[in-house]
Motif scaffolding. Sequence first.
Motif, PDB file in Angstrom:
ATOM      1  N   ALA A   1       0.832  -1.198   0.000  1.00  0.00           N
ATOM      2  CA  ALA A   1       0.000   0.000   0.000  1.00  0.00           C
ATOM      3  C   ALA A   1       0.870   1.252   0.000  1.00  0.00           C
ATOM      4  CB  ALA A   1      -0.917   0.016   1.231  1.00  0.00           C
ATOM      5  N   ILE A   2       0.240   2.381  -0.330  1.00  0.00           N
ATOM      6  CA  ILE A   2       0.891   3.689  -0.236  1.00  0.00           C
ATOM      7  C   ILE A   2       0.796   4.172   1.205  1.00  0.00           C
ATOM      8  CG2 ILE A   2       0.819   6.097  -0.988  1.00  0.00           C
ATOM      9  CD1 ILE A   2      -0.538   5.009  -3.603  1.00  0.00           C
ATOM     10  N   ARG A   3       1.930   4.495   1.811  1.00  0.00           N
ATOM     11  CA  ARG A   3       1.935   4.996   3.191  1.00  0.00           C
ATOM     12  C   ARG A   3       1.980   6.531   3.208  1.00  0.00           C
ATOM     13  NH1 ARG A   3       3.922   3.371   8.145  1.00  0.00           N
ATOM     14  NH2 ARG A   3       2.586   1.554   7.820  1.00  0.00           N
ATOM     15  N   SER A   4       2.861   7.130   2.381  1.00  0.00           N
ATOM     16  CA  SER A   4       2.977   8.588   2.424  1.00  0.00           C
ATOM     17  C   SER A   4       3.571   9.124   1.131  1.00  0.00           C
ATOM     18  CB  SER A   4       3.829   9.038   3.616  1.00  0.00           C
ATOM     19  OG  SER A   4       5.185   8.652   3.442  1.00  0.00           O
ATOM     20  N   VAL A   5       3.354  10.419   0.924  1.00  0.00           N
ATOM     21  CA  VAL A   5       3.946  11.166  -0.181  1.00  0.00           C
ATOM     22  C   VAL A   5       4.532  12.441   0.415  1.00  0.00           C
ATOM     23  CG1 VAL A   5       3.577  12.245  -2.431  1.00  0.00           C
ATOM     24  CG2 VAL A   5       2.150  10.313  -1.728  1.00  0.00           C
ATOM     25  N   THR A   6       5.744  12.796   0.021  1.00  0.00           N
ATOM     26  CA  THR A   6       6.398  13.998   0.529  1.00  0.00           C
ATOM     27  C   THR A   6       6.465  15.052  -0.558  1.00  0.00           C
ATOM     28  OG1 THR A   6       7.736  12.695   2.068  1.00  0.00           O
ATOM     29  CG2 THR A   6       8.485  14.932   1.579  1.00  0.00           C
ATOM     30  N   PHE A   7       5.975  16.246  -0.220  1.00  0.00           N
ATOM     31  CA  PHE A   7       5.999  17.380  -1.132  1.00  0.00           C
ATOM     32  C   PHE A   7       7.060  18.372  -0.683  1.00  0.00           C
ATOM     33  CE2 PHE A   7       1.772  15.667  -1.657  1.00  0.00           C
ATOM     34  CZ  PHE A   7       1.522  15.802  -3.022  1.00  0.00           C
ATOM     35  N   LEU A   8       7.939  18.734  -1.602  1.00  0.00           N
ATOM     36  CA  LEU A   8       8.914  19.795  -1.384  1.00  0.00           C
ATOM     37  C   LEU A   8       8.276  21.099  -1.858  1.00  0.00           C
ATOM     38  CD1 LEU A   8      11.847  20.811  -0.825  1.00  0.00           C
ATOM     39  CD2 LEU A   8      12.375  20.173  -3.190  1.00  0.00           C
ATOM     40  N   VAL A   9       8.222  22.107  -0.987  1.00  0.00           N
ATOM     41  CA  VAL A   9       7.489  23.334  -1.309  1.00  0.00           C
ATOM     42  C   VAL A   9       8.330  24.563  -0.975  1.00  0.00           C
ATOM     43  CG1 VAL A   9       5.244  22.237  -0.902  1.00  0.00           C
ATOM     44  CG2 VAL A   9       6.396  23.415   0.973  1.00  0.00           C
ATOM     45  N   PRO A  10       8.100  25.684  -1.681  1.00  0.00           N
ATOM     46  CA  PRO A  10       8.786  26.925  -1.317  1.00  0.00           C
ATOM     47  C   PRO A  10       8.262  27.500  -0.008  1.00  0.00           C
ATOM     48  CG  PRO A  10       7.275  27.300  -3.142  1.00  0.00           C
ATOM     49  CD  PRO A  10       7.310  25.823  -2.918  1.00  0.00           C
ATOM     50  N   GLU A  11       6.977  27.277   0.280  1.00  0.00           N
ATOM     51  CA  GLU A  11       6.380  27.618   1.568  1.00  0.00           C
ATOM     52  C   GLU A  11       5.158  26.733   1.756  1.00  0.00           C
ATOM     53  OE1 GLU A  11       3.406  29.351   2.330  1.00  0.00           O
ATOM     54  OE2 GLU A  11       2.705  29.332   0.258  1.00  0.00           O
ATOM     55  N   ALA A  12       4.923  26.324   2.988  1.00  0.00           N
ATOM     56  CA  ALA A  12       3.927  25.284   3.233  1.00  0.00           C
ATOM     57  C   ALA A  12       2.509  25.807   3.419  1.00  0.00           C
ATOM     58  CB  ALA A  12       4.329  24.470   4.464  1.00  0.00           C
ATOM     59  N   GLY A  13       2.369  27.034   3.853  1.00  0.00           N
ATOM     60  CA  GLY A  13       1.064  27.530   4.270  1.00  0.00           C
ATOM     61  C   GLY A  13      -0.019  27.437   3.220  1.00  0.00           C
ATOM     62  N   SER A  14       0.256  27.932   2.004  1.00  0.00           N
ATOM     63  CA  SER A  14      -0.779  27.940   0.969  1.00  0.00           C
ATOM     64  C   SER A  14      -1.126  26.530   0.503  1.00  0.00           C
ATOM     65  CB  SER A  14      -0.331  28.793  -0.227  1.00  0.00           C
ATOM     66  OG  SER A  14       0.856  28.271  -0.800  1.00  0.00           O
ATOM     67  N   VAL A  15      -0.132  25.636   0.478  1.00  0.00           N
ATOM     68  CA  VAL A  15      -0.376  24.247   0.072  1.00  0.00           C
ATOM     69  C   VAL A  15      -1.266  23.555   1.097  1.00  0.00           C
ATOM     70  CG1 VAL A  15       0.718  22.013  -0.326  1.00  0.00           C
ATOM     71  CG2 VAL A  15       1.771  24.097  -1.218  1.00  0.00           C
ATOM     72  N   VAL A  16      -0.946  23.725   2.362  1.00  0.00           N
ATOM     73  CA  VAL A  16      -1.735  23.093   3.415  1.00  0.00           C
ATOM     74  C   VAL A  16      -3.141  23.669   3.446  1.00  0.00           C
ATOM     75  CG1 VAL A  16      -1.913  22.754   5.908  1.00  0.00           C
ATOM     76  CG2 VAL A  16       0.301  22.519   4.771  1.00  0.00           C
ATOM     77  N   GLN A  17      -3.271  24.943   3.143  1.00  0.00           N
ATOM     78  CA  GLN A  17      -4.595  25.569   3.121  1.00  0.00           C
ATOM     79  C   GLN A  17      -5.502  24.892   2.094  1.00  0.00           C
ATOM     80  OE1 GLN A  17      -4.766  29.724   1.854  1.00  0.00           O
ATOM     81  NE2 GLN A  17      -6.321  30.121   3.406  1.00  0.00           N
ATOM     82  N   VAL A  18      -4.955  24.590   0.917  1.00  0.00           N
ATOM     83  CA  VAL A  18      -5.745  23.903  -0.106  1.00  0.00           C
ATOM     84  C   VAL A  18      -6.104  22.496   0.352  1.00  0.00           C
ATOM     85  CG1 VAL A  18      -5.653  22.911  -2.433  1.00  0.00           C
ATOM     86  CG2 VAL A  18      -4.879  25.253  -2.040  1.00  0.00           C
ATOM     87  N   LEU A  19      -5.142  21.759   0.894  1.00  0.00           N
ATOM     88  CA  LEU A  19      -5.423  20.396   1.347  1.00  0.00           C
ATOM     89  C   LEU A  19      -6.430  20.385   2.493  1.00  0.00           C
ATOM     90  CD1 LEU A  19      -1.803  18.945   1.178  1.00  0.00           C
ATOM     91  CD2 LEU A  19      -3.687  18.474  -0.393  1.00  0.00           C
ATOM     92  N   ALA A  20      -6.379  21.399   3.350  1.00  0.00           N
ATOM     93  CA  ALA A  20      -7.354  21.491   4.443  1.00  0.00           C
ATOM     94  C   ALA A  20      -8.759  21.736   3.901  1.00  0.00           C
ATOM     95  CB  ALA A  20      -6.949  22.601   5.410  1.00  0.00           C
ATOM     96  N   LYS A  21      -8.872  22.440   2.770  1.00  0.00           N
ATOM     97  CA  LYS A  21     -10.181  22.617   2.150  1.00  0.00           C
ATOM     98  C   LYS A  21     -10.747  21.280   1.674  1.00  0.00           C
ATOM     99  CE  LYS A  21      -9.636  27.369   0.444  1.00  0.00           C
ATOM    100  NZ  LYS A  21      -9.576  28.207  -0.787  1.00  0.00           N
ATOM    101  N   LEU A  22      -9.865  20.394   1.225  1.00  0.00           N
ATOM    102  CA  LEU A  22     -10.307  19.097   0.722  1.00  0.00           C
ATOM    103  C   LEU A  22     -10.661  18.132   1.843  1.00  0.00           C
ATOM    104  CD1 LEU A  22      -7.704  18.409  -2.115  1.00  0.00           C
ATOM    105  CD2 LEU A  22      -9.882  19.605  -2.276  1.00  0.00           C
TER     106      LEU A  22
END
Length: 285
Positions: free
Chosen positions: A167-188
């Motif tokens: 199974a898939i356990r995790s995926v790691t995203f390299l980002v210039p800043e985390a806030g906006s990315v997490v904001q989108v995922l939190a919407k989902l």
Amino acid sequence: MRAGHLDGIDHLIVGARDLEAARAAYARLGFNLTPRGRHVGWGTANYCIMFENDYLELLGIVDPAAFTNGLDRMLEEREGLLGIVFRSTDPAGTARAWKDAGLRPEGPKELGRLLEHGGPGGQMLRFSNVYPARDEAAGLSFFACHHLTPELLRKEAWLAHPNGARAIRSVTFLVPEAGSVVQVLAKLFGTASVTWTDEVAAVHVGGATLLVARAQDVGMLHPELALLDEPEAPVAVAMTLTVADPARTRAFLDLHKVPYKTDPVGGIAVSAGHACGVHLEFVPG
């Protein structure tokens, strides 16, 4: 976790410049691959690595003159993880939920994939997908997928992998800043799905986790990636899979002379050079 009719990761997409070479590389890593599939009306084809509840898709271009959904642009720069696909139990409900969250979704749209299997005409797999507006996804590449022909998607023989992957356990995203990315995922998936540890965010998606981190923290999560540069946009750089027996995984890699590194708790890391641009880790589970 269910949010907007999403109940986990459906699959991860690995873009490859040479699809047949990618198939051979993943077979050497101990994966059992499906027959080739061709996306109807598009210039792309794939091989899939099926697990019980999710899967990996190796995606390549077989007709450069046809629509490739952006794969050609990515492959001009790199191979590796192109995107993440979430599983939807109700695509119309997902579209409504995304609209309510301000994501201006496109779809549901149907897509077919002709699997070169089961007779001269093959078998047609069908999907209903929902896509976010590109300018409201914080640079992430994702969409939601609902399987219209689930009975054709998996066969028992395709689930048995010599390396023991499950199974898939995790995926790691390299980002210039985390806030906006997490904001989108939190919407989902809801704010309750997000856990912060210093500047690293863990977003819990069904039984898997999306890790969102900047370059200095990615190096702590995956030491072999310590020298990565800060990107201009988010990029998925690593995936972790569970395996039934790490000793079995190591034995297969040893047999096929695939180099790897281990950690004290049984984790096994294979560098991106052996997995089409994806840093790949196996962990017990």
